[in-house]
Each structure stands twice: as structure tokens, then as C-alpha cells.
Design a protein around this motif. Structure first.
Motif, PDB file in Angstrom:
ATOM      1  N   ASP A 191      36.565 -26.181  -1.831  1.00 35.61           N
ATOM      2  CA  ASP A 191      35.830 -27.335  -2.370  1.00 35.61           C
ATOM      3  C   ASP A 191      35.335 -28.221  -1.230  1.00 35.61           C
ATOM      4  O   ASP A 191      34.201 -28.718  -1.262  1.00 35.61           O
ATOM      5  CB  ASP A 191      36.717 -28.144  -3.318  1.00 35.61           C
ATOM      6  CG  ASP A 191      36.927 -27.442  -4.656  1.00 35.61           C
ATOM      7  OD1 ASP A 191      36.135 -26.527  -4.972  1.00 35.61           O
ATOM      8  OD2 ASP A 191      37.879 -27.797  -5.373  1.00 35.61           O
ATOM      9  N   TYR A 192      36.165 -28.409  -0.227  1.00 36.45           N
ATOM     10  CA  TYR A 192      35.768 -29.189   0.948  1.00 36.45           C
ATOM     11  C   TYR A 192      34.597 -28.492   1.646  1.00 36.45           C
ATOM     12  O   TYR A 192      33.644 -29.155   2.095  1.00 36.45           O
ATOM     13  CB  TYR A 192      36.947 -29.336   1.900  1.00 36.45           C
ATOM     14  CG  TYR A 192      36.707 -30.276   3.062  1.00 36.45           C
ATOM     15  CD1 TYR A 192      37.033 -31.634   2.965  1.00 36.45           C
ATOM     16  CD2 TYR A 192      36.156 -29.814   4.249  1.00 36.45           C
ATOM     17  CE1 TYR A 192      36.815 -32.492   4.023  1.00 36.45           C
ATOM     18  CE2 TYR A 192      35.927 -30.669   5.317  1.00 36.45           C
ATOM     19  CZ  TYR A 192      36.261 -32.008   5.205  1.00 36.45           C
ATOM     20  OH  TYR A 192      36.030 -32.867   6.264  1.00 36.45           O
ATOM     21  N   TYR A 193      34.653 -27.172   1.715  1.00 39.66           N
ATOM     22  CA  TYR A 193      33.581 -26.411   2.363  1.00 39.66           C
ATOM     23  C   TYR A 193      32.249 -26.615   1.642  1.00 39.66           C
ATOM     24  O   TYR A 193      31.201 -26.796   2.285  1.00 39.66           O
ATOM     25  CB  TYR A 193      33.943 -24.925   2.375  1.00 39.66           C
ATOM     26  CG  TYR A 193      32.855 -24.051   2.944  1.00 39.66           C
ATOM     27  CD1 TYR A 193      32.740 -23.855   4.319  1.00 39.66           C
ATOM     28  CD2 TYR A 193      31.936 -23.420   2.109  1.00 39.66           C
ATOM     29  CE1 TYR A 193      31.736 -23.063   4.845  1.00 39.66           C
ATOM     30  CE2 TYR A 193      30.929 -22.624   2.625  1.00 39.66           C
ATOM     31  CZ  TYR A 193      30.827 -22.447   3.989  1.00 39.66           C
ATOM     32  OH  TYR A 193      29.822 -21.669   4.513  1.00 39.66           O
TER      33      TYR A 193
ATOM     34  N   MET B   6      37.687 -27.375   6.896  1.00 44.07           N
ATOM     35  CA  MET B   6      38.480 -28.569   7.216  1.00 44.07           C
ATOM     36  C   MET B   6      37.751 -29.348   8.297  1.00 44.07           C
ATOM     37  O   MET B   6      36.884 -28.806   9.003  1.00 44.07           O
ATOM     38  CB  MET B   6      39.899 -28.187   7.647  1.00 44.07           C
ATOM     39  CG  MET B   6      39.996 -27.197   8.770  1.00 44.07           C
ATOM     40  SD  MET B   6      41.734 -26.696   9.061  1.00 44.07           S
ATOM     41  CE  MET B   6      41.521 -25.678  10.533  1.00 44.07           C
ATOM     42  N   PRO B   7      38.046 -30.631   8.462  1.00 45.64           N
ATOM     43  CA  PRO B   7      37.307 -31.444   9.427  1.00 45.64           C
ATOM     44  C   PRO B   7      37.583 -31.025  10.868  1.00 45.64           C
ATOM     45  O   PRO B   7      38.548 -30.312  11.162  1.00 45.64           O
ATOM     46  CB  PRO B   7      37.814 -32.861   9.153  1.00 45.64           C
ATOM     47  CG  PRO B   7      39.128 -32.686   8.473  1.00 45.64           C
ATOM     48  CD  PRO B   7      39.025 -31.414   7.698  1.00 45.64           C
TER      49      PRO B   7
ATOM     50  N   GLN C  90      31.250 -29.103   0.092  1.00 45.52           N
ATOM     51  CA  GLN C  90      30.739 -30.461   0.319  1.00 45.52           C
ATOM     52  C   GLN C  90      30.339 -30.715   1.768  1.00 45.52           C
ATOM     53  O   GLN C  90      29.387 -31.463   2.039  1.00 45.52           O
ATOM     54  CB  GLN C  90      31.809 -31.483  -0.083  1.00 45.52           C
ATOM     55  CG  GLN C  90      32.155 -31.482  -1.568  1.00 45.52           C
ATOM     56  CD  GLN C  90      33.293 -32.453  -1.882  1.00 45.52           C
ATOM     57  OE1 GLN C  90      33.450 -33.483  -1.232  1.00 45.52           O
ATOM     58  NE2 GLN C  90      34.091 -32.116  -2.882  1.00 45.52           N
ATOM     59  N   HIS C  91      31.063 -30.082   2.703  1.00 47.09           N
ATOM     60  CA  HIS C  91      30.884 -30.425   4.114  1.00 47.09           C
ATOM     61  C   HIS C  91      30.440 -29.263   5.001  1.00 47.09           C
ATOM     62  O   HIS C  91      30.183 -29.472   6.193  1.00 47.09           O
ATOM     63  CB  HIS C  91      32.190 -30.999   4.675  1.00 47.09           C
ATOM     64  CG  HIS C  91      32.696 -32.197   3.928  1.00 47.09           C
ATOM     65  ND1 HIS C  91      32.192 -33.473   4.114  1.00 47.09           N
ATOM     66  CD2 HIS C  91      33.664 -32.314   2.965  1.00 47.09           C
ATOM     67  CE1 HIS C  91      32.826 -34.323   3.320  1.00 47.09           C
ATOM     68  NE2 HIS C  91      33.721 -33.650   2.618  1.00 47.09           N
TER      69      HIS C  91
ATOM     70  N   ASP D 218      43.051 -23.531  -2.617  1.00 46.16           N
ATOM     71  CA  ASP D 218      42.142 -23.067  -3.661  1.00 46.16           C
ATOM     72  C   ASP D 218      42.880 -22.385  -4.805  1.00 46.16           C
ATOM     73  O   ASP D 218      44.035 -21.954  -4.663  1.00 46.16           O
ATOM     74  CB  ASP D 218      41.147 -22.060  -3.071  1.00 46.16           C
ATOM     75  CG  ASP D 218      40.407 -22.602  -1.861  1.00 46.16           C
ATOM     76  OD1 ASP D 218      40.013 -23.785  -1.902  1.00 46.16           O
ATOM     77  OD2 ASP D 218      40.217 -21.852  -0.891  1.00 46.16           O
TER      78      ASP D 218
ATOM     79  N   GLN E  59      46.208 -32.982   2.085  1.00 44.15           N
ATOM     80  CA  GLN E  59      44.851 -32.922   2.600  1.00 44.15           C
ATOM     81  C   GLN E  59      43.985 -32.100   1.645  1.00 44.15           C
ATOM     82  O   GLN E  59      44.395 -31.027   1.209  1.00 44.15           O
ATOM     83  CB  GLN E  59      44.824 -32.292   3.996  1.00 44.15           C
ATOM     84  CG  GLN E  59      45.679 -32.999   5.031  1.00 44.15           C
ATOM     85  CD  GLN E  59      45.148 -34.383   5.401  1.00 44.15           C
ATOM     86  OE1 GLN E  59      44.085 -34.789   4.965  1.00 44.15           O
ATOM     87  NE2 GLN E  59      45.912 -35.113   6.221  1.00 44.15           N
ATOM     88  N   PRO E  60      42.758 -32.562   1.356  1.00 37.33           N
ATOM     89  CA  PRO E  60      41.902 -31.879   0.371  1.00 37.33           C
ATOM     90  C   PRO E  60      41.057 -30.769   0.984  1.00 37.33           C
ATOM     91  O   PRO E  60      39.918 -30.535   0.567  1.00 37.33           O
ATOM     92  CB  PRO E  60      41.023 -33.026  -0.128  1.00 37.33           C
ATOM     93  CG  PRO E  60      40.824 -33.876   1.094  1.00 37.33           C
ATOM     94  CD  PRO E  60      42.150 -33.817   1.846  1.00 37.33           C
ATOM     95  N   TRP E  61      41.585 -30.071   1.944  1.00 44.54           N
ATOM     96  CA  TRP E  61      40.811 -29.060   2.657  1.00 44.54           C
ATOM     97  C   TRP E  61      40.838 -27.732   1.924  1.00 44.54           C
ATOM     98  O   TRP E  61      41.814 -27.376   1.273  1.00 44.54           O
ATOM     99  CB  TRP E  61      41.336 -28.894   4.088  1.00 44.54           C
ATOM    100  CG  TRP E  61      41.403 -30.188   4.842  1.00 44.54           C
ATOM    101  CD1 TRP E  61      40.662 -31.311   4.629  1.00 44.54           C
ATOM    102  CD2 TRP E  61      42.299 -30.517   5.922  1.00 44.54           C
ATOM    103  NE1 TRP E  61      41.022 -32.312   5.508  1.00 44.54           N
ATOM    104  CE2 TRP E  61      42.024 -31.849   6.312  1.00 44.54           C
ATOM    105  CE3 TRP E  61      43.294 -29.802   6.601  1.00 44.54           C
ATOM    106  CZ2 TRP E  61      42.711 -32.480   7.345  1.00 44.54           C
ATOM    107  CZ3 TRP E  61      43.980 -30.422   7.629  1.00 44.54           C
ATOM    108  CH2 TRP E  61      43.684 -31.750   8.003  1.00 44.54           C
TER     109      TRP E  61
END
Length: 353
Positions: free
Chosen positions: A47-49, A56-57, A51-52, A12, A42-44
Motif C-alpha cells: 500500500d505504501y508502494y 519503505m521510505p 502511494q509513494h 500485506d 510502520q505502514p510500509w
């Protein structure tokens, strides 16, 4: 050809700015050597949070297990709770991979003015316990929504954990001056800190060439400001090490130049390397973030991967750049993040030529 697969987590804020610069510098550092860095970005992060609903996955740990090291930029965003950003990414990585050593070197540079009077010479290594202590998930809230609401937080200190972090700190001290300071608060914290003191003293007593000094954390913080040159290696619990490392780094002149390594010394799992600074949303997007902390963390990563000569050359290169005053605004300069990276690359190539 020695190929190392590196998980890249720019994360971030300014992490997205300092990471590509540091990667470019590391590529320049390995030029002419039989070394290849295979970056797996990895795009974690926050921003990933958004969206998902998670940082992280679910298979992130498994994905990173297949790599040799993790290179982290920064974690944190004003719109996402610190509970989510830290406990959803940074802390799980440290604990799942048993990165129980947080190694934080801090030193002064002749071109960087200290924030302390007299501009003292500082060269300190902080060995912070990284997976237990005060940063425990054991606890909870009770009577929520009533005048009797309470929060309960349980610190966890184990003999195993204290012994192994002290052994690592002893090895660091043996390679330096032999002086080791243990941060404590055994006069006020009645159970965990006397236990910490006892186990630290037992481990040091079994070691050769190390002189132990146990210092209360408040007195040690004052000493780090008043007389930092009297300190060489510090071993500290999770919380105390976290605070002290930021304090000493700030005393040097900027937290932007301080690196850290989250180590699994047994190398059963990948270790993670990151600057001490956070995501700095106040300056994110302006291109003025100091990349030296990220670059220095990269040098620590190269050393961990077995390339001492390359790491030393990189440290010498960015030291020369700092001492010439080719720095970002936090250190009184006018260069951008990219320009500082370019200066380090130019210095690397000049020395090689």
C-alpha cells in the motif's frame, strides 16, 4: 523493567490480520514478568508502494536501527511485482542489517495431521545462509527485444559467508543430536557447490561432536518427504534453504505454522522475525489465516531478546492449543484467526494461574 523497542511491519495481505493477534498474544505472554514491549508500527509495504513508488521510505533502515528487533508479517501483493516487494523491503533489511542466518525450525504436532503417509514425527531445524548465494543482484539482461535476448545471474559464494553460516549450524547441531546435513549439488553446479562442500567440511572438521553428511539437494528433498525423521539439522545455501524449509513445513501439515528468524548473531544490528508464509491474497480479508507462524516467530524473538522462560511458556501454550485441535481451516478446524489467538492467550493465563 526490561523494555524492548520493536519495529512492527505488518506488511500485506494476511500479515495485517495475523500481526495484531500475535502482538496481543505476546503481551499476554509477558504478563507478570519484568518485561515491556514498545511497539513501533510502520505502514510500509505494498500500500505504501502504491502511494509513494517504494516499499519503505529512504530513511527506513536508519529508523529501524534504533530498535531492538523487527517483527514482520508478510510481504507481497498481486498488483505489485515481486521484484519490488522483495528487493524493495525484505532483502534490503536482511542485507543492510547483515542478518546472515535464516533460522527455520519445523516440527510436527500431535493435533496436526501431516500431509505425509504414516504421519511421521518431524523435528528439523534448517539453517539457511541469508545474504549471499543464489539470491544475488549481480547480473542483467542483454539484447532485449531481439531473438537473442539473454538473462545473466551470478551466484555469490564467499569463504567468509560459508564459514560463518556453517559455524552457526554446528552450534545448533551441538545443542541437538550432533547430526548435520549439508545441502549441495556439487555433481551439477561445478564451481560454487564444490566450494561450498569444501568449506563446510573444513569448519565441521574443526568442531567437536558433529557428524557431517553432505547430500545432493534432489535426494535431500526426496528424503525430507520419504524419511523426515532421519534429518535433524540442515545447513543450506540461500536458495536451497528457502525451498527445503517450505517443503518440510508443508509436510508437517501447513506452512501457516512455520516461523523463521533472520539473525545477526553478533547483535550489531537488529534481527527480524517473521512467519514463513507469504501474504496469501487468496484468503486475505476473510479472517481465517493461521496466526501460529506469526506467534511462534514472536516466541523466537522473545528468546533472542533474552527471555527463554517466556518463549518456552508461549511455545508450550500454542502447542497445547494445536494439539487440542483449536485451529484454523487450513488445519481442518473452524476457528478464526482471532479465535486461535484468544485460545493461546487463555492457555497462557490458565497455566499461569
Amino acid at each position: 523493567m526490561n523494555t524492548h523497542v520493536i519495529t512492527v511491519l505488518a506488511g500485506d495481505g494476511i500479515g495485517l490480520e495475523v500481526m495484531p493477534v500475535a502482538m496481543e498474544v505476546l503481551e499476554a505472554a509477558i504478563e507478570g514478568h519484568d518485561v515491556r514491549l514498545e511497539w513501533r508500527e510502520q505502514p510500509w509495504g505494498s500500500d505504501y508502494y502504491r502511494q509513494h513508488g517504494r516499499m519503505m521510505p529512504t530513511d527506513a533502515i536508519t529508523t529501524m536501527t534504533a530498535t531492538d528487533a523487527i517483527f514482520l508479517g508478510a510481504v507481497g501483493h498481486p498488483d505489485v511485482s515481486d521484484v519490488e516487494t522483495l528487493w524493495g523491503m525484505l532483502i534490503p533489511i536482511r542485507r543492510e542489517f547483515d542478518q546472515y542466518v535464516n533460522l527455520r525450525p519445523v516440527r510436527s504436532f500431535s493435533g496436526v495431521r501431516s500431509s505425509l503417509a504414516g504421519d511421521p514425527e518431524i523435528d528439523v531445524v534448517i539453517v539457511r545462509e541469508n545474504v549471499e548465494g543464489e539470491y544475488s543482484a549481480v547480473g542483467g539482461r542483454s539484447y532485449q527485444g531481439t531473438p537473442f535476448e539473454a538473462a545473466h545471474q551470478q551466484s555469490i559464494f564467499t569463504r567468509h559467508g560459508i564459514e560463518r553460516i556453517t559455524r552457526f549450524a554446528v552450534e545448533v547441531a551441538q545443542g541437538r543430536s550432533g547430526r548435520l546435513v549439508s545441502a549441495t549439488k556439487s555433481n551439477g553446479i561445478i564451481h560454487t557447490m564444490p566450494f561450498w562442500d569444501e568449506v563446510v567440511a573444513e569448519v565441521v572438521a574443526q568442531s567437536d561432536g558433529v557428524q557431517l553428511e553432505s547430500v545432493l539437494i534432489d535426494a535431500l528433498a526426496a528424503r525430507a518427504v520419504r524419511s523426515p525423521q532421519s534429518i535433524d539439522v540442515i545447513v543450506a545455501s540461500n536458495l536451497f534453504g528457502d525451498i527445503l524449509s517450505d517443503l518440510v513445513a508443508g509436510a508437517v501439515g501447513s506452512i501457516g505454522i512455520a516461523p523463521s528468524a533472520n539473525l545477526n548473531p553478533e547483535r550489531e544490528h537488529p534481527s527480524m522475525f517473521e512467519p514463513v508464509h507469504g501474504s496469501a491474497p487468496d484468503i486475505a480479508g476473510r479472517g481465517i489465516a493461521n496466526p501460529i507462524g506469526q506467534i511462534w516467530a514472536g516466541a523466537m524473538m522473545l528468546r533472542h531478546l533474552g527471555h527463554d522462560d517466556i518463549a518456552t511458556g508461549l511455545e508450550e501454550a500454542f502447542t497445547a492449543v494445536l494439539e487440542r485441535g483449536e485451529v484454523t481451516p487450513d488445519l481442518g478446524g473452524s476457528l478464526s484467526t482471532v479465535e486461535v489467538g484468544a485460545a493461546v492467550i487463555a492457555e497462557l493465563r490458565r497455566r499461569r494461574a
